[in-house]
Design an enzyme around this catalytic site. Structure first.
Site, PDB file in Angstrom:
ATOM      1  N   CYS A  11       5.228  -4.678  -2.555  1.00  0.00           N
ATOM      2  CA  CYS A  11       5.538  -5.604  -3.689  1.00  0.00           C
ATOM      3  C   CYS A  11       2.929  -5.527  -4.052  1.00  0.00           C
ATOM      4  O   CYS A  11       1.849  -5.995  -3.409  1.00  0.00           O
ATOM      5  CB  CYS A  11       4.596  -6.982  -3.762  1.00  0.00           C
ATOM      6  SG  CYS A  11       4.699  -8.513  -4.473  1.00  0.00           S
ATOM      7  N   ASP A  45       9.454  -4.384  -0.273  1.00  0.00           N
ATOM      8  CA  ASP A  45      10.798  -4.922  -1.226  1.00  0.00           C
ATOM      9  C   ASP A  45      11.574  -4.161  -0.770  1.00  0.00           C
ATOM     10  O   ASP A  45      11.184  -2.757  -0.908  1.00  0.00           O
ATOM     11  CB  ASP A  45      10.193  -4.914  -2.771  1.00  0.00           C
ATOM     12  CG  ASP A  45       9.183  -6.234  -2.899  1.00  0.00           C
ATOM     13  OD1 ASP A  45       9.386  -7.218  -2.155  1.00  0.00           O
ATOM     14  OD2 ASP A  45       8.836  -6.569  -3.804  1.00  0.00           O
TER      15      ASP A  45
END
Ligand SMILES: [Ca+2]
Ligand SMILES: [Ca+2]
Ligand SMILES: [Ca+2]
Ligand SMILES: [Ca+2]
Ligand SMILES: [Ca+2]
Ligand SMILES: [Ca+2]
Ligand SMILES: [Ca+2]
Ligand SMILES: [Ca+2]
Ligand SMILES: [Ca+2]
Ligand SMILES: [Ca+2]
Ligand SMILES: [Ca+2]
Ligand SMILES: [Ca+2]
Ligand SMILES: [Ca+2]
Ligand SMILES: [Ca+2]
Ligand SMILES: [Ca+2]
Ligand SMILES: [Ca+2]
Lengths: 163, 163, 163, 163, 163, 163, 163, 163, 163, 163
Positions: free
Chosen positions: E54, E61
């Site tokens: 991120c 992620d």
């Protein structure tokens, strides 16, 4: 809800001493009258207990059949359909012949607007076969319906791993 | 149901001493005659036991194949199809080459109205590959059918987590 | 985390020009040293791409194998296990012989505290076969462990419909 | 419900500028106090986003981890557990080493009555590996609990087809 | 089956000492030549091991990517695709930026007739995000194909319960 | 792997002109010799294509059978098992009678250490019936094994909704 | 990949002391700029943790929401979306009002090309309700897109058994 | 079937103007009398709509609760249980505190022979938490029952992929 | 297979003019004789179409019932069981009363060695209830069997999301 | 969100002493006003607890109903819909008559733009029946919508195995 006057004519439904025929016999099929002839609607029969014999090897084949149709005047009675499907039990036939025969017999019986039959057979030698045939009354929009549904048939083949 | 006169000509079905060939051989394929040539209908073969060798590393690849077609005169006999698919076992080839080769061989064999082949391969290095190819007889409505089915192919990719 | 000094001895892992043997060869198996010998713990290998030949008919059989064990000193290296399993590819053998052979080879290789092998084979003629064999080092509590796990093996047979 | 006085001591939970460490660091783990020390109960963490690097090939491996324990005085705080698991991201290690390391670190951190860690890794070369290790405090009934749970571990291996 | 002469040019496939890059690098992508350029067909890559960072919080992620395309002359080699996707591992980027970047890179690499990328990301704060982007070569029927597939994209959102 | 000398004695396996008997006949069962008599291990047959006739109504019933056993000297050959199960096809019998009969016949045939049979029948009148019977050789630990497995049989009834 | 300059403007993402509002407040929504405005693409939010209060009985209702859209200039930031959806928590409203309100608020916020919201609510009194509403920018092709997607909405209702 | 005389005493069941309390209040719980006190039997409540607030961040958490018990004299009335669980809605508490509090409140209310509570919470930061606590009446065989059920708790952790 | 002489005594099976009673009537139950009294074996009835009325609100409740038992002399005939279960249709009763009543009636009818009944009811107010009761003949090992099966009942509660 | 002024007019919602009618009565249906009449949107009711009586045999039939519609001015209130569906409980009717009756009653009640009803019934005699009927307001585009949705109805029949 509409009153049904024709259920007394059905010879199989609720019959005590049903006798089961295990050789192909399309005369077992019976109809009753559609109570909603002005509406196009579908009726589907899920028939997972279909079995027949391989014409070459004589061994049993097994399938689930899915029969869908749009009625006009006549509707096939479900217990008579069961007896008709049982009549394939000791009869020999290829998978696609069985499915085409059922289409032909039900079209002759009911003269429906539209009808389709799908078979999902269990594997023989690691391969299973799924025939699909349909019918739309010639010269009507249902003929085009049959063509359209064939065009888009089974675009998402289910995952089969034989387990 | 129609009588089948041609099943005696099939050399593999019900044969005792089947010999399995494990190098690519399209001459293993055999046909029988379609008993319902006036109707467009689908036959699908689910073939979850396909295996071939990676042409570069030599290691086995595994796939489930899904073969669907609309027959005209000739139909592929399922046991010969099994032997044909087994003939890829020790043959090297990329995933998409195998699928295109199967399309080409079956089109040449049967001259069908329509045919499609989907492969779902097991992953290598965390990625799996699913090729899909189809065929519609050129100059007919089935050519358009192939284009339409490709247009809408696999719009709902199945969830894959490699478990 | 512990440093591993023995990974350089592994002849298959990360090897460029791996050559695949397709006839049974237990000498392909290699081991490395267990870094946690004072703890009893399980390692399971999920091997869904096992294939061998039927000794009578010569046709391929397919299975998923599940191999679980409690190591002591030696642990089987997973790439060598892959090569060993591939070596059954063109070898003939009954289902239960393959599973017992794998148990015997891995016990001889690793001298583990406990080991078990389960095979789930695809159907032939409508019937599929799932052999299961295990081993606990004789004269230890692991011998009793093997007996207990056999006693409670597979009390919830999975639903199989051959589709 | 009991008042919690210790949540102010947690350095990660609700912290704005969390910095993520991607090399193995067990000092990231933090605890809070068990509010129900007189009852034996389980807490399980489902951690499907675990990733590390293969020590030999350098390529990423992926797993879902399942961590269960019975606390006594100290309980691991979940955000610190997340940071600790992220610290394996660029660290090299074999599957079973990672699982044993996590067991050791959490036992040292919390001194729990019982603890177990299961990993389900994605396949490499067609084979996936699922290590499982557990711990019961030595000299207590929880030591026997660990042995019993190992004895009955995973008697129903899930079906894996690498799709 | 066609002979492949170009597999020797692939620098990653079967390479022993693969080095993995974990910062975004589209130059890792390699191609080989399509052996069936006269046929429109699909190739799909299932890539469940995608991970990135991120850009705001720096935390990892995770996603499964599904990449489908119709090749013309060039086809992306799958091991180079794996290396390219791994190069996002320590790179920061929003979900929809990653998907659009992959579309752009693969279009530039292969100049395909059609291409699409779907991402299914794991949740953050109780919400997960699934971006989908596609491409059809401008001025051809494939441009219309892209529009049609976007029009009908994901009309059956899968049930997500975050468990 | 051990050589098998007894497969030539099997009269059904690989036989070309198999004739199928559709009335109960336990003499169809054949055995071969267990190659691993010193090890206790399980073999399970998944048989989803079982069908028989209701003795009262004459209509077909359908079931999936699951047969598991620990062999000693004799093992039932799977093709002969298929023929034996097909011999129930036109035979009338209650569900629990069929399962007990199969237990009795297989015990008499093989004299196994342990054996169990589970049937999952399709519903009649909205209710389906699942009989389960087992056997352990009297006077041995397998007798106790049968009692224990009955004690813990099916503690997690699968959800059935008749769809 | 493109650089994002606007993430600093987001007031919620990565914020330490987020305060949650539990009464309906559309001003919680924030946007960032679409980095790919020349491409039509979809972003979907899976939001399984939606809850609100029944306006008549005051009891909580629960739903999973699925929000999909094609952005133009503005894109809703996911953490602000989470806060906005949480703001329904203690607010009363009928199922279909909530879905229409969310459509209206997101259209006003982002002025997207296309947007749709599906809710799957848990049952009350044995019946569950699934509202679906969509929007296409008036006077553009997206208006027609909305009509087409409504036309084909949910033609395969998922099986619901309230278990 | 036995006549129930005590249902008139239940203040919530069938009540028109139910008022919902959203702050923790164990006095909402009501009981009725067990009609079968001489038999040990289980009653399980499936409660998938549990929600509470994180004591640190204030954001909502969601869970499915599973409550099982063996009654003696008193049984908790299900509508009062619903109201009690709703009372956690705006209350802050850690996951394991909520589960232990529910165990304590129900034990005090009913004085059951045995009781257990399992929570399956939705993930925060990629990790979900499942607490489990149980109780057996001290000094009875149910105390041992609680210990045995804890010993064998959750030996088959469900696969969680956060999708 | 054994001949059955007692099927002529069954008054419901194959009866044409079955009359259905919709108020609780245990005299509808009929038995036939167990043909295998020397073997302990299980028979399970899956009954997904159970419905009754809430004694307080009068609204219908729905459940799937699972009835398992070990017979001695008498076995409940399945069509009479169906009629008996239908007789609850317009009868009022709490969930756990229905299950206990069925246990009592079947024990009185058959005097079985062991019997158990599980109900899975659909939710009311967001909560569903699953009662389970069992019976072992007092003073025999089956009494202990009932206690053991209760001890280990439902240790893996199925995931319920009310969808 | 819009204020609702009409919920006070609903006679069933939140009513204490609801009386349930078990003979067909369409006057039970009530409506409230659509708050979003300018937008076409769908509302779907999932109704898995439908039961009626076979007009010939008198035995209960069971189905899950799925009702979807696009409202204009009037919307059916969900509790009144529940009471209406319960009113079929002791009423006799064929499957397709029930579905057509429900379509007719809801069209008369609400005068919707579009409406459809699907029933999935449990099997009788090994066959289950799934009727589907729909309606589009005559002379509007919704009439064409009904024809299109019928044309593409259920092209992927779900697998039914009667288990
Ligand atoms: Ca299968
Ligand atoms: Ca499987
Ligand atoms: Ca998988
Ligand atoms: Ca899995
Ligand atoms: Ca099962
Ligand atoms: Ca299937
Ligand atoms: Ca799959
Ligand atoms: Ca999930
Ligand atoms: Ca779950
Ligand atoms: Ca379905
Ligand atoms: Ca269920
Ligand atoms: Ca998913
Ligand atoms: Ca459900
Ligand atoms: Ca669902
Ligand atoms: Ca079924
Ligand atoms: Ca079912």
């Amino acid at each position: 809800m509409p009153e049904r006057n024709d259920i007394e004519n059905l010879s199989h439904l609720g019959q005590e001493e049903t006798s089961y025929t295990f050789h192909y016999d399309s005369s077992l099929l019976e109809t009753f009258e559609n109570g909603h002839p002005n509406r196009d609607y579908f009726v589907k029969f899920n028939c997972p207990e279909f079995t027949t014999l391989c014409p070459k090897t004589g061994q049993p084949d097994f399938a689930a059949l899915y029969i869908s149709y749009i009625p006009e005047v006549h509707m096939v009675e479900s217990k008579s359909l069961k007896l008709y499907l049982f009549s394939f039990r000791n009869h020999g036939g290829f998978h696609e012949d069985a499915i085409n025969t059922i289409v032909n017999d039900l079209v002759e019986l009911m003269n429906p607007r539209y009808l389709e039959v799908l078979g999902r057979f269990t594997p023989r030698g690691g391969i299973s076969i799924d025939p699909y045939a349909n019918y739309g009354r010639p010269g009507t929009k249902y003929e085009q319906m049959a063509e359209t549904r064939l065009l888009y048939h089974d675009m998402y083949p289910e995952n089969i791993n034989n387990r």
